[in-house]
Motif scaffolding. Sequence first.
Motif, PDB file in Angstrom:
ATOM      1  N   UNK A 170       0.827  -1.209   0.000  1.00  0.00           N
ATOM      2  CA  UNK A 170       0.000   0.000   0.000  1.00  0.00           C
ATOM      3  C   UNK A 170       0.861   1.259   0.000  1.00  0.00           C
ATOM      4  N   UNK A 171       0.239   2.351  -0.453  1.00  0.00           N
ATOM      5  CA  UNK A 171       0.884   3.662  -0.405  1.00  0.00           C
ATOM      6  C   UNK A 171       0.907   4.178   1.032  1.00  0.00           C
ATOM      7  N   UNK A 172       1.649   5.244   1.254  1.00  0.00           N
ATOM      8  CA  UNK A 172       1.690   5.896   2.562  1.00  0.00           C
ATOM      9  C   UNK A 172       0.663   7.020   2.643  1.00  0.00           C
ATOM     10  N   UNK A 173      -0.182   7.136   1.632  1.00  0.00           N
ATOM     11  CA  UNK A 173      -1.229   8.157   1.590  1.00  0.00           C
ATOM     12  C   UNK A 173      -2.574   7.480   1.369  1.00  0.00           C
ATOM     13  N   UNK A 174      -3.632   8.233   1.614  1.00  0.00           N
ATOM     14  CA  UNK A 174      -4.973   7.720   1.368  1.00  0.00           C
ATOM     15  C   UNK A 174      -5.436   8.094  -0.042  1.00  0.00           C
ATOM     16  N   UNK A 175      -6.426   7.372  -0.518  1.00  0.00           N
ATOM     17  CA  UNK A 175      -6.863   7.529  -1.903  1.00  0.00           C
ATOM     18  C   UNK A 175      -7.399   8.925  -2.202  1.00  0.00           C
TER      19      UNK A 175
END
Length: 232
Positions: free
Chosen positions: A51-56
């Motif tokens: 997963x990314x370290x940011x939200x969608x």
Amino acid sequence: YEKRCPPYRPDWVKTAPVWSDRNEAEIHYCLANNLPSIVWAANLGDLELHTFLAKANAVDRPTMMVFDLDPGAPADIIACAQVGLWLRSKLDEHKLQCFIKTSGSKGLQLYVPLNTPVTYDQTKTLSHQLAEELERKHPQLVLSKMARELRKGKVFVDWSQNDRHKTTVCAYSLRAKARPTVSPTIAWDTVQSALKKKDPERLTFTSDDVLKRVEKDGDLFEPLLKLKQKLP
């Protein structure tokens, strides 16, 4: 290995667009944001979730800063435990609380929850500076440079994960290995105990181990989703 959410997904598996400079187009990633979506991914044999370290809804704003502690043989996960404790002390100096999890493979990953307005340039710059400081203080074991030929016997403190285009294995994800170990958040006491005993098995967990720990201690990753901290 797949970034684009496949077209044969059910209607209830939603996606999020993320711009790719390499492809000069948007890549629509799967949103594994509920139990049915995660079960659907598992049913496809998706053992590892990165997963990314940011939200969608804010892909340019990381919610956390991460350090990937990667040992170069003969250094091992016990060496990573020592470096992780040193890094924790360094973050304490900046009044930043941090959490640690195993990578589920050979190393450890240290997370600093932020959940405040911040950019990848800020997290990447600070994490790089801290890695360099640690290398200057402990040059016999710590490496902050990317070059692979320098990693023998050292722990590479990978600060470059703090990038809009990078993903990190998700907490509680299985790893696609002959022995499918897990990447769980662990208590710092566990890290200290493993270092004291020089026992790598204390930092290796199967799915059964993790389910028992969560049942007993709850979700140790949960604070990362809520705890607000500001970068110095």
